[in-house]
Design a protein around this motif. Structure first.
Motif, PDB file in Angstrom:
ATOM      1  N   TYR A  59       0.828  -1.207   0.000  1.00 54.85           N
ATOM      2  CA  TYR A  59       0.000   0.000   0.000  1.00 54.85           C
ATOM      3  C   TYR A  59       0.864   1.260   0.000  1.00 54.85           C
ATOM      4  O   TYR A  59       0.637   2.184  -0.786  1.00 54.85           O
ATOM      5  N   LYS A  60       1.866   1.282   0.864  1.00 57.82           N
ATOM      6  CA  LYS A  60       2.758   2.447   0.964  1.00 57.82           C
ATOM      7  C   LYS A  60       3.446   2.715  -0.382  1.00 57.82           C
ATOM      8  O   LYS A  60       3.597   3.867  -0.795  1.00 57.82           O
ATOM      9  N   THR A  61       3.822   1.661  -1.074  1.00 55.15           N
ATOM     10  CA  THR A  61       4.505   1.798  -2.361  1.00 55.15           C
ATOM     11  C   THR A  61       3.541   2.208  -3.467  1.00 55.15           C
ATOM     12  O   THR A  61       3.837   3.133  -4.236  1.00 55.15           O
ATOM     13  N   LEU A  62       2.396   1.553  -3.544  1.00 54.81           N
ATOM     14  CA  LEU A  62       1.484   1.786  -4.673  1.00 54.81           C
ATOM     15  C   LEU A  62       0.706   3.098  -4.573  1.00 54.81           C
ATOM     16  O   LEU A  62       0.301   3.645  -5.588  1.00 54.81           O
ATOM     17  N   LYS A  63       0.500   3.628  -3.373  1.00 58.13           N
ATOM     18  CA  LYS A  63      -0.275   4.866  -3.256  1.00 58.13           C
ATOM     19  C   LYS A  63       0.539   6.090  -3.680  1.00 58.13           C
ATOM     20  O   LYS A  63      -0.017   7.103  -4.046  1.00 58.13           O
ATOM     21  N   ASP A  64       1.845   5.975  -3.669  1.00 60.46           N
ATOM     22  CA  ASP A  64       2.730   7.103  -3.988  1.00 60.46           C
ATOM     23  C   ASP A  64       3.243   6.967  -5.425  1.00 60.46           C
ATOM     24  O   ASP A  64       3.914   5.984  -5.747  1.00 60.46           O
ATOM     25  N   PRO A  65       2.953   7.937  -6.296  1.00 55.23           N
ATOM     26  CA  PRO A  65       3.349   7.793  -7.706  1.00 55.23           C
ATOM     27  C   PRO A  65       4.860   7.668  -7.929  1.00 55.23           C
ATOM     28  O   PRO A  65       5.294   6.951  -8.830  1.00 55.23           O
ATOM     29  N   VAL A  66       5.657   8.326  -7.099  1.00 54.44           N
ATOM     30  CA  VAL A  66       7.114   8.234  -7.266  1.00 54.44           C
ATOM     31  C   VAL A  66       7.600   6.852  -6.816  1.00 54.44           C
ATOM     32  O   VAL A  66       8.337   6.183  -7.544  1.00 54.44           O
ATOM     33  N   ARG A  67       7.165   6.419  -5.647  1.00 57.09           N
ATOM     34  CA  ARG A  67       7.564   5.090  -5.167  1.00 57.09           C
ATOM     35  C   ARG A  67       7.093   4.007  -6.126  1.00 57.09           C
ATOM     36  O   ARG A  67       7.790   3.015  -6.356  1.00 57.09           O
ATOM     37  N   ARG A  68       5.888   4.185  -6.663  1.00 60.91           N
ATOM     38  CA  ARG A  68       5.328   3.209  -7.608  1.00 60.91           C
ATOM     39  C   ARG A  68       6.220   3.108  -8.840  1.00 60.91           C
ATOM     40  O   ARG A  68       6.499   2.007  -9.330  1.00 60.91           O
ATOM     41  N   ALA A  69       6.694   4.236  -9.344  1.00 56.25           N
ATOM     42  CA  ALA A  69       7.565   4.228 -10.525  1.00 56.25           C
ATOM     43  C   ALA A  69       8.887   3.525 -10.216  1.00 56.25           C
ATOM     44  O   ALA A  69       9.358   2.695 -11.014  1.00 56.25           O
ATOM     45  N   PHE A  70       9.485   3.830  -9.064  1.00 58.23           N
ATOM     46  CA  PHE A  70      10.731   3.156  -8.684  1.00 58.23           C
ATOM     47  C   PHE A  70      10.511   1.643  -8.546  1.00 58.23           C
ATOM     48  O   PHE A  70      11.350   0.847  -8.936  1.00 58.23           O
ATOM     49  N   TYR A  71       9.369   1.270  -7.996  1.00 61.71           N
ATOM     50  CA  TYR A  71       9.050  -0.149  -7.818  1.00 61.71           C
ATOM     51  C   TYR A  71       8.879  -0.846  -9.166  1.00 61.71           C
ATOM     52  O   TYR A  71       9.384  -1.959  -9.366  1.00 61.71           O
ATOM     53  N   LEU A  72       8.182  -0.205 -10.088  1.00 56.57           N
ATOM     54  CA  LEU A  72       8.015  -0.797 -11.418  1.00 56.57           C
ATOM     55  C   LEU A  72       9.373  -1.017 -12.083  1.00 56.57           C
ATOM     56  O   LEU A  72       9.608  -2.061 -12.706  1.00 56.57           O
ATOM     57  N   LEU A  73      10.256  -0.038 -11.959  1.00 55.74           N
ATOM     58  CA  LEU A  73      11.590  -0.203 -12.534  1.00 55.74           C
ATOM     59  C   LEU A  73      12.314  -1.373 -11.859  1.00 55.74           C
ATOM     60  O   LEU A  73      12.981  -2.165 -12.526  1.00 55.74           O
ATOM     61  N   LYS A  74      12.138  -1.501 -10.551  1.00 51.22           N
ATOM     62  CA  LYS A  74      12.753  -2.615  -9.818  1.00 51.22           C
ATOM     63  C   LYS A  74      12.240  -3.951 -10.355  1.00 51.22           C
ATOM     64  O   LYS A  74      13.006  -4.913 -10.477  1.00 51.22           O
ATOM     65  N   LEU A  75      10.954  -4.010 -10.709  1.00 53.65           N
ATOM     66  CA  LEU A  75      10.398  -5.242 -11.281  1.00 53.65           C
ATOM     67  C   LEU A  75      11.024  -5.563 -12.637  1.00 53.65           C
ATOM     68  O   LEU A  75      10.975  -6.703 -13.092  1.00 53.65           O
ATOM     69  N   HIS A  76      11.624  -4.547 -13.269  1.00 57.41           N
ATOM     70  CA  HIS A  76      12.324  -4.756 -14.542  1.00 57.41           C
ATOM     71  C   HIS A  76      13.828  -4.969 -14.327  1.00 57.41           C
ATOM     72  O   HIS A  76      14.605  -4.907 -15.279  1.00 57.41           O
ATOM     73  N   GLY A  77      14.220  -5.180 -13.066  1.00 61.97           N
ATOM     74  CA  GLY A  77      15.604  -5.553 -12.781  1.00 61.97           C
ATOM     75  C   GLY A  77      16.533  -4.431 -12.377  1.00 61.97           C
ATOM     76  O   GLY A  77      17.721  -4.670 -12.168  1.00 61.97           O
ATOM     77  N   ILE A  78      16.028  -3.203 -12.267  1.00 60.57           N
ATOM     78  CA  ILE A  78      16.891  -2.086 -11.873  1.00 60.57           C
ATOM     79  C   ILE A  78      16.393  -1.531 -10.543  1.00 60.57           C
ATOM     80  O   ILE A  78      15.306  -0.964 -10.460  1.00 60.57           O
ATOM     81  N   ASP A  79      17.189  -1.698  -9.496  1.00 57.57           N
ATOM     82  CA  ASP A  79      16.836  -1.224  -8.158  1.00 57.57           C
ATOM     83  C   ASP A  79      17.661   0.022  -7.853  1.00 57.57           C
ATOM     84  O   ASP A  79      18.817  -0.077  -7.441  1.00 57.57           O
ATOM     85  N   LEU A  80      17.058   1.183  -8.052  1.00 58.17           N
ATOM     86  CA  LEU A  80      17.783   2.436  -7.821  1.00 58.17           C
ATOM     87  C   LEU A  80      17.980   2.729  -6.343  1.00 58.17           C
ATOM     88  O   LEU A  80      18.691   3.670  -5.998  1.00 58.17           O
ATOM     89  N   ASP A  81      17.373   1.946  -5.463  1.00 62.03           N
ATOM     90  CA  ASP A  81      17.586   2.140  -4.032  1.00 62.03           C
ATOM     91  C   ASP A  81      18.901   1.524  -3.570  1.00 62.03           C
ATOM     92  O   ASP A  81      19.374   1.824  -2.483  1.00 62.03           O
ATOM     93  N   ARG A  82      19.477   0.681  -4.403  1.00 60.78           N
ATOM     94  CA  ARG A  82      20.778   0.097  -4.058  1.00 60.78           C
ATOM     95  C   ARG A  82      21.874   1.099  -4.382  1.00 60.78           C
ATOM     96  O   ARG A  82      21.842   1.784  -5.397  1.00 60.78           O
ATOM     97  N   GLU A  83      22.852   1.167  -3.515  1.00 56.28           N
ATOM     98  CA  GLU A  83      23.962   2.113  -3.701  1.00 56.28           C
ATOM     99  C   GLU A  83      24.753   1.829  -4.976  1.00 56.28           C
ATOM    100  O   GLU A  83      25.289   2.729  -5.593  1.00 56.28           O
ATOM    101  N   ASP A  84      24.828   0.560  -5.365  1.00 51.69           N
ATOM    102  CA  ASP A  84      25.628   0.201  -6.530  1.00 51.69           C
ATOM    103  C   ASP A  84      24.800   0.173  -7.818  1.00 51.69           C
ATOM    104  O   ASP A  84      25.235  -0.374  -8.822  1.00 51.69           O
ATOM    105  N   ALA A  85      23.629   0.796  -7.782  1.00 49.37           N
ATOM    106  CA  ALA A  85      22.760   0.786  -8.968  1.00 49.37           C
ATOM    107  C   ALA A  85      23.488   1.423 -10.145  1.00 49.37           C
ATOM    108  O   ALA A  85      23.936   2.560 -10.078  1.00 49.37           O
ATOM    109  N   GLY A  86      23.572   0.686 -11.209  1.00 54.25           N
ATOM    110  CA  GLY A  86      24.310   1.150 -12.387  1.00 54.25           C
ATOM    111  C   GLY A  86      23.747   2.418 -12.986  1.00 54.25           C
ATOM    112  O   GLY A  86      24.483   3.254 -13.492  1.00 54.25           O
TER     113      GLY A  86
END
Length: 182
Positions: A59-86
């Motif tokens: 709920y916390k992730t999906l209700k927020d448009p920015v968090r939702r976008a970051f989460y969708l990208l994570k589902l595509h294999g890119i986790d920008l929350d990781r320090e080593d994110a390319g």
């Protein structure tokens, strides 16, 4: 793997009906609440707690448009929350130089205690953040429709990288504003 979208039975998309999500969250919260199995065995209580935790996080992730976008990208294999994110290291040099100049200007503005100038800078950066989010959403929609393409992932990650930089800038202005107005 069960996604946050699966928790609510939603399609994987940035377009979420937030009022409907809120209503469904309240309903599911009542169904999954650990108090409903307070008399149950340890396993049932643990499952209720895990279900509630997963529901709250989704709920916390999906209700927020920015968090939702970051989460969708994570589902595509890119986790920008990781320090080593390319993608963070892969940002265009011109943008990084622009951000550095913007940061230096803000530092000078804060040192001069010029709140009106900082607020004007924040207004401009907020608009740029919204534009970057819109660009990311567009790229993510393409990825959901056409599947993973390196170009689409790069566009989405760069746009969300800009959102992250702009968010940090705005947080710094907010902190300055609180300091001055306190």
């Amino acid at each position: 793997m069960r996604t946050h979208f699966d928790v609510f039975g939603l399609p994987r998309s940035h377009a979420v009906d937030v009022p409907a999500l809120e209503k469904q969250f309240r309903e599911l919260s009542l169904q999954l609440h650990p108090d409903r199995v307070a008399q149950g065995n340890a396993r049932e209580r643990l499952q209720a707690l895990e279900g509630t935790t997963a529901l709250n996080e989704a709920y916390k992730t999906l209700k927020d448009p920015v968090r939702r976008a970051f989460y969708l990208l994570k589902l595509h294999g890119i986790d920008l929350d990781r320090e080593d994110a390319g993608a963070q290291k892969d940002m265009p040099l011109a943008f990084l130089e622009e951000v550095m100049t913007l940061r230096e200007d803000l530092d000078d503005t804060i040192a001069a205690k010029d709140l009106p100038k900082a607020q004007a800078m924040a207004k401009d950066v907020a608009a740029r953040k919204q534009a970057a989010l819109a660009e990311a959403v567009s790229a993510l929609q393409s990825l959901e429709g056409a599947g993973d393409s390196q170009d689409g992932i790069r566009k989405a990650s760069h746009a969300l990288g800009r959102v992250r930089y702009f968010t940090r800038f705005l947080e710094q202005v907010d902190a300055f504003e609180e300091e001055v107005l306190a």
